[in-house]
Design an enzyme around this catalytic site. Structure first.
Site, short mmCIF file in Angstrom:
data_model
loop_
_atom_site.label_atom_id
_atom_site.label_comp_id
_atom_site.label_asym_id
_atom_site.label_seq_id
_atom_site.Cartn_x
_atom_site.Cartn_y
_atom_site.Cartn_z
N GLU A 193 -6.36 -13.35 -22.72
CA GLU A 193 -6.47 -13.40 -21.26
C GLU A 193 -5.44 -12.45 -20.64
O GLU A 193 -4.62 -12.84 -19.81
CB GLU A 193 -6.24 -14.83 -20.75
CG GLU A 193 -7.18 -15.85 -21.36
CD GLU A 193 -6.91 -17.28 -20.90
OE1 GLU A 193 -6.29 -17.46 -19.83
OE2 GLU A 193 -7.32 -18.22 -21.60
N GLU A 210 -4.09 -24.76 -24.64
CA GLU A 210 -2.84 -25.12 -23.93
C GLU A 210 -2.39 -26.56 -24.21
O GLU A 210 -2.07 -27.30 -23.29
CB GLU A 210 -3.03 -24.90 -22.44
CG GLU A 210 -3.35 -23.46 -22.09
CD GLU A 210 -3.68 -23.25 -20.61
OE1 GLU A 210 -3.60 -24.22 -19.84
OE2 GLU A 210 -4.03 -22.12 -20.25
N ASP A 248 -3.20 -20.39 -26.18
CA ASP A 248 -2.14 -20.87 -25.28
C ASP A 248 -1.46 -19.69 -24.59
O ASP A 248 -1.62 -18.54 -25.00
CB ASP A 248 -1.10 -21.68 -26.06
CG ASP A 248 -0.51 -22.83 -25.24
OD1 ASP A 248 -0.40 -22.69 -24.00
OD2 ASP A 248 -0.16 -23.86 -25.84
#
Length: 629
Positions: free
Chosen positions: A296, A168, A227
């Site tokens: 994720e 990120e 990210d």
């Protein structure tokens, strides 16, 4: 019916097969003696990509571990391998938790994913700042970064299949043409590396440095940049530019291997996520020659305040999962892994919005069946035509606007503005509505603990609230003459959608530093007649900004980011009468409880009863006197 669907029907018992075809969730079967199991996602996708989940300590034993072993072929530590978990305040390394994970899953043949080496969150402050919170010098930060990556990646060399090296680093709403200027300004790694950098350096090289250190520490691991919101094309293009530049520089030095070998698309999605945008980003990263993982994955459905997942949203969630897995299968030549961010809804970081494949009791949701056979699911189920529409009542009344304290607002219904369209839980709030024959009145209270940011030249990129208003509640897509988009910034600046006439619109903003702000608006009726019982299209949105960019969007009903061009999924306001109030005088006493009479009521009743008896007695005397005559 395709071969996989037929195969599933052979694997699972009749009750589960019936559930698969009718949409009724089946129980999660444990596979004990005499029982049959659900199909294994790890087995279904073994020729396509790894199927993973993240774990917490409770997932490594009992029923949860049996489910994990059966359904998943890869595991990512949700927190156990982040910098703050692996490093003590004195700089020591603490490997016991992550080592325990590896020792449990390795004999089961489950791959371990390293997550994460470099992140602006969940990292000890001493890695890049001093005791006063100021950035360390570049030299000090580089020493700490080197020690950390060598220590951690070196310790797990040969044990992990890949590392999320940098996590990120890119800001939301970046500029694709300049990835260096698009890095998060709140990253202390960026600040520290830029403190005394060479002329022309701005600290952005910390990204490439981290990957070089990781390559030296673990030559065999696949190195990823990871990210969120990479289905946003601007952010995807920015990340692609960064990966390409760093890799080109590395190859130009005579290396025969890419430095950044993978891009991790986190996949924190919602019902409004576009599978086409996800696929466009996959194709973009594919063009760089890297492998891709969805790292994720979860898909939120419903409101945090709803308390339960309604059937319509569960089906819509399953449809989006099925559409995404169709995309992933089409690109399985570059897809290395798809990891769900948790096993069941209750253990998810977004638990209040039911994002995963299993319920809290580990029974499968519609989403599980959609993932098990996306093509068959989409073929055999009729998806809902429209996303669930919420409604609320707008009470009749004309408030005095200015500071949000008019007592009329107390009677208005509270509308939660909390459905997050992006990955992180950012600013949220509540809306209230009132109406009269001339205006619709809206009050939105925004909760935001950090600083308000109105620095962007683009109004929608600032801290602001938006109201979407369809006087005739048409819900037919594109804006008509009765539709409008009204925006008010936390600094009071007003702006409107391209097709919206702001004539007659007024707004007032009150800021409470460190808490948030309140915006009040009056929207004129332009087409429809305002009357009790009328239904109007309505939605409310909160934009959360930081560092000159919008980083979060919260909505009432519409789960898409297309309210500015499409009225279909707005909620509904029902115009209702003013609440009735009792006619109370100063002399009147409060009504007693349980239906009893007040003391004055008893007195009046007694007097009335007495008068009845007197009258009755008088009539008897008259009758008697007449008889005597």
């Amino acid at each position: 019916m395709n071969a996989l669907m037929r195969g599933i029907k052979k694997i699972i018992p009749p009750v589960t097969a019936a559930c698969l075809m009718t949409g009724v969730p089946a129980p999660a079967l444990s596979g004990a003696a005499g029982e049959e199991k659900l199909p294994s996602l790890a087995e279904i996708y073994k020729d396509y990509f790894l199927v993973g989940t993240c774990y917490s300590a409770k997932d490594l034993k009992g029923e949860r571990f049996e489910l994990l072993k059966y359904q998943f072929s890869a595991v990512t530590a949700e927190n156990a391998m982040k910098p703050d978990a692996l490093r003590g305040g004195d700089g020591s390394f603490r490997f016991s938790g992550a080592d325990n994970l590896y020792e449990i899953i390795e004999p089961e043949g489950i791959a371990l994913v390293g997550h994460t080496l470099v992140w602006h969150q969940q990292s000890p402050k001493w890695l890049n700042t001093d005791e006063a919170g100021n950035p360390l010098s570049r030299a000090e930060a580089l020493d700490n970064l080197t020690e950390h990556i060598n220590g951690v990646a070196g310790h797990y060399a040969g044990k992990v299949v890949s590392w999320d090296v940098v996590n990120e680093a890119v800001a939301d709403s970046p500029y694709p043409e300049n990835w260096r200027d698009s890095l998060r300004k709140d990253s202390n790694w960026l600040k520290a590396f830029g403190t005394d950098a060479a002329e022309g350096e701005d600290g952005s090289d910390y990204v490439g440095v981290a990957f070089r250190l990781a390559r030296e520490a673990d030559p065999n691991a696949v190195l990823y940049y990871n990210d969120y919101n990479l289905d946003n094309q601007n952010k995807a293009k920015t990340v692609a530019a960064m990966v390409k530049e760093i890799n080109d520089e590395y190859l130009s030095e005579g290396n025969d291997r890419l430095l950044i070998e993978g891009v991790g698309m986190q996949g924190h999605y919602s019902l409004g996520t576009s599978p086409d945008n996800v696929e466009a980003s996959i194709e973009l990263f594919k063009s760089l020659g890297v492998e891709i993982s969805v790292t994720e994955l979860d898909i939120t459905a419903g409101s945090e305040s709803a308390g339960a997942l309604n059937a319509r949203n569960e089906y819509k969630q399953a449809e989006v999962y099925a559409q995404l897995f169709e995309v992933f299968k089409r690109h399985s030549d570059v897809m290395a892994r798809v990891t769900f961010w948790g096993i069941d809804d209750a253990s998810s970081w977004r638990s209040k919005r039911f994002p995963l494949l299993f319920n809290a009791d580990l029974t499968p949701k519609q989403a599980f069946y959609a993932v098990a056979d996306p093509e068959g699911y989409l073929e055999n189920f009729e998806m809902p035509e429209r996303i669930e529409i919420s409604d609320s009542k707008a009470i009749y009344g004309t408030p005095v606007l200015g500071d949000g304290t008019d007592p009329l607002w107390d009677a208005a219904e509270e509308i939660p503005v909390e459905n997050m369209l992006q990955a992180w839980q950012t600013a949220s709030g509540t809306a209230k509505t009132l109406w009269d024959e001339e205006y619709l009145y809206v009050k939105i209270q925004v909760k935001k603990s950090g600083e308000l940011d109105n620095s962007s030249p683009e109004p929608h990129q600032r801290d602001s609230v938006e109201v979407f208003f369809d006087e005739e509640n048409c819900k037919k897509g594109a804006y008509k003459i009765d539709d409008g988009q009204f925006r008010v910034g936390s600094d009071g600046a007003e702006s409107f959608g391209d097709t919206t006439n702001g004539t007659g619109f007024e707004s007032f903003v009150t800021v409470e530093p460190g808490v948030g702000y309140t915006a009040e608006m009056k929207l004129p009726w332009r087409v429809a007649e305002a009357k009790v019982g009328a239904r109007i299209g309505f939605d409310a949105q909160i934009n959360d900004a930081a560092n000159g960019f919008r980083r979060g969007i919260a909505k009432w009903n519409d789960p898409t980011d297309e309210s500015y061009i499409d009225t279909t999924n707005w909620g509904v306001l029902i115009l209702s009468d003013a609440p009735k109030t009792p006619d109370v005088t100063e002399e009147s006493e409060p009504a007693p409880k349980n239906g009893g009479k007040s003391s004055s009521g008893w007195i009046i009743a007694a007097i009335g009863a007495g008068l009845v008896l007197i009258c009755a007695g008088a009539l008897i005397l008259i009758k008697r006197s007449r008889r005597k005559g």
